[in-house]
Design a protein around this motif. Structure first.
Motif, short mmCIF file in Angstrom:
data_model
loop_
_atom_site.label_atom_id
_atom_site.label_comp_id
_atom_site.label_asym_id
_atom_site.label_seq_id
_atom_site.Cartn_x
_atom_site.Cartn_y
_atom_site.Cartn_z
N LEU A 102 0.81 -1.20 0.00
CA LEU A 102 0.00 0.00 0.00
C LEU A 102 0.84 1.25 0.00
O LEU A 102 2.02 1.23 -0.23
CB LEU A 102 -1.01 -0.03 1.15
CG LEU A 102 -2.00 -1.21 1.04
CD1 LEU A 102 -3.03 -1.13 2.12
CD2 LEU A 102 -2.66 -1.28 -0.30
N LEU A 103 0.25 2.41 0.24
CA LEU A 103 0.92 3.65 -0.07
C LEU A 103 2.14 3.91 0.77
O LEU A 103 3.07 4.57 0.34
CB LEU A 103 -0.08 4.81 0.07
CG LEU A 103 -1.29 4.71 -0.86
CD1 LEU A 103 -2.21 5.88 -0.65
CD2 LEU A 103 -0.84 4.65 -2.31
N GLY A 104 2.17 3.44 2.00
CA GLY A 104 3.32 3.68 2.86
C GLY A 104 4.44 2.71 2.64
O GLY A 104 5.43 2.74 3.36
N PHE A 140 13.09 -2.69 0.33
CA PHE A 140 13.53 -3.46 1.48
C PHE A 140 14.58 -4.48 1.08
O PHE A 140 14.54 -5.04 -0.02
CB PHE A 140 12.34 -4.15 2.14
CG PHE A 140 11.29 -3.18 2.62
CD1 PHE A 140 11.51 -2.37 3.71
CD2 PHE A 140 10.08 -3.07 1.95
CE1 PHE A 140 10.56 -1.46 4.14
CE2 PHE A 140 9.12 -2.17 2.36
CZ PHE A 140 9.36 -1.37 3.47
N THR A 141 15.49 -4.74 1.96
CA THR A 141 16.61 -5.64 1.67
C THR A 141 16.14 -7.02 1.26
O THR A 141 16.65 -7.61 0.30
CB THR A 141 17.53 -5.72 2.89
OG1 THR A 141 17.98 -4.40 3.23
CG2 THR A 141 18.73 -6.61 2.62
N GLY A 142 15.17 -7.55 1.98
CA GLY A 142 14.67 -8.88 1.65
C GLY A 142 14.07 -8.95 0.27
O GLY A 142 14.24 -9.93 -0.46
N ALA A 151 9.67 3.87 2.09
CA ALA A 151 8.97 4.48 0.96
C ALA A 151 9.45 5.90 0.68
O ALA A 151 9.33 6.39 -0.45
CB ALA A 151 7.47 4.48 1.22
N ALA A 152 10.00 6.59 1.70
CA ALA A 152 10.54 7.94 1.53
C ALA A 152 12.01 7.91 1.17
O ALA A 152 12.67 8.95 1.18
CB ALA A 152 10.31 8.75 2.80
N ASP A 153 12.54 6.73 0.86
CA ASP A 153 13.95 6.52 0.54
C ASP A 153 14.87 6.89 1.69
O ASP A 153 16.00 7.33 1.50
CB ASP A 153 14.35 7.28 -0.73
CG ASP A 153 15.63 6.72 -1.37
OD1 ASP A 153 15.88 5.51 -1.20
OD2 ASP A 153 16.37 7.49 -2.02
N GLU A 154 14.39 6.66 2.91
CA GLU A 154 15.20 6.83 4.11
C GLU A 154 15.69 5.46 4.57
O GLU A 154 15.02 4.45 4.37
CB GLU A 154 14.37 7.47 5.21
CG GLU A 154 13.81 8.83 4.85
CD GLU A 154 12.67 9.25 5.76
OE1 GLU A 154 12.42 10.47 5.84
OE2 GLU A 154 12.04 8.36 6.37
#
Length: 408
Positions: free
Chosen positions: A13-15, A153-155, A207-210
């Motif tokens: 979803l969006l987050g 995500f790494t996985g 999702a915010a590329d942090e």
């Protein structure tokens, strides 16, 4: 925390919360054969499951068109006012492996090429793939992508990388090895942590590329398995050395008292996250390493996560809620039992999945639902529903075929 639990390899979803779990309201450095102990499985449920995956794949294209299948069908995900069509990269990687297990190299190659296209046309363009895509992303082929969840995500990266590795091992098409190496370098460059013990790989980017600063047991299993494959395919010892770091983290997460594995660490990268305790890391650690120490974690799953609901008996997602059956995890457990030579013990779990295939409320007699009924609480802030799921269907096929996705 684990990357999938609250923000994951399939989180959606969006987050950026991933595809296997859904927010309410809205994988040892040695190479062995991927095949494990044979078991008698009725061919009809298997054929029907493959038919489901083919139908989902052809929903948004045909022939050699680049395309991805929607991850969820029916029930919670298809209402009069909402039709959720996102395709999660983790699920897509599993579908590729399920097709390779069944000998369908053509479809596996097309889906693999679609993920390569997504990797090559990513707006950042650094070798990553994203948590999910919209199927219509690939119809115009104009270089743009409709990204569902932008998280990396790494996985997720490791699962897509493993799918590429399997495709290269089967087809010897160099583009798949190149794609796998791009994913691996992304993981190494952005998530390697030998500053905060226990050492390992962190959770990737949200999702915010942090940066996600936690370390997930699940992710490190995936990375260890993926890098071990690369060591075999490239002949470069550095990948085996890096795999040892990931598997070292997994070893550090095993509880000495009863053998189960903890989720991972908190965002400080040091403190062990002890609640809840999920199923997947228990069975994946054994499947990825075939190390006897993780046979204890498989036993822990059978003893602590058994669940019965809607006439189905299997295992649940975590110890937070054992009131419903998680079909994907039940297939993972069945495959782990087969991998350690317990085909007889695996058979009831496979039969339970086949029963769910035939009787689930929102079913079509072909696909496998994510959960035995709606509202399975993962314990990580999200829910599973009884909608049909490409990921659960692919895991069933891998278990029925005795095909270990963590090994070449």
């Amino acid at each position: 925390m684990d990357g999938k639990h609250g923000a994951s390899r399939r989180q959606m979803l969006l987050g950026g919360l991933g595809g296997a779990a859904v927010v309410a309201g809205l994988a040892r450095p040695s190479i062995a054969s991927a095949a494990v102990t044979p078991a008698a499985v009725s061919p009809d449920p298997v054929r029907r499951a493959y038919a489901f995956l083919s139908a989902k794949f052809d929903e948004f294209g045909s022939g050699s068109d680049l395309r991805v299948p929607r991850s969820y069908t029916g029930g919670f995900f298809q209402t009069p006012t909402w039709d959720f069509v996102s395709s999660f990269a983790y699920d897509d990687a599993l579908v590729i492996m399920a097709w390779l297990a069944g000998g369908d190299v053509r479809r596996a190659t097309i889906l693999g090429d679609t993920l390569l296209y997504a990797q090559e046309h990513d707006p950042i363009g650094d070798g990553r793939t994203r948590a999910s895509y919209q199927p219509d992303s690939f119809t115009t082929l104009n270089g743009s992508l409709d990204i569902g969840s932008p998280a990396a995500f790494t996985g997720n990266q490791a699962w897509v990388g493993m799918a590429f590795a399997h495709l290269y091992a089967r087809t010897r098409q160099k583009r798949f090895l190149e794609g796998a190496l791009a994913e691996a370098e992304w993981i190494q460059d952005r998530t390697y942590d030998v500053v905060r013990a226990p050492y390992g790989y962190t959770g990737g980017r949200n999702a915010a590329d942090e940066p996600n600063t936690f370390k997930a047991t699940e992710h490190n299993i995936d990375v260890g398995a993926f890098f071990t494959m690369l060591a075999s395919l490239t002949g470069r010892p550095v990948w085996r050395q890096r795999a040892r770091v990931a598997f070292g983290f997994v070893e550090a997460m095993q509880d000495a008292s009863d053998g189960h594995l903890w989720t991972g660490t908190d965002p400080d990268g040091v403190t062990t996250n002890t609640r809840p305790i999920p199923e997947d890391v228990q069975t994946w650690a054994y499947l990825a390493t075939l190390d006897r120490r993780y046979s204890r974690s498989v036993d822990w799953t059978l003893a602590n996560l058994a669940a019965t609901d809607a006439g189905i008996t299997g295992v649940s997602y975590s110890d937070a809620d054992v009131s419903k059956v998680w079909l994907e995890g039940t297939a993972q457990t069945a495959l782990a039992l087969r991998a350690r030579g317990s085909a007889k013990a695996a058979r009831p779990l496979l039969a339970a999945i086949e029963k769910a295939q035939a009787t689930t409320e929102h079913g079509d007699g072909r696909g496998i639902p994510a959960a035995s009924s709606d509202g399975l609480d993962t314990g990580f802030g999200d829910l599973y529903h009884a909608s049909l799921h490409t990921g659960a269907t692919a895991w069933y096929l891998l278990a029925a075929k005795g095909w270990n996705p963590f090994r070449l």
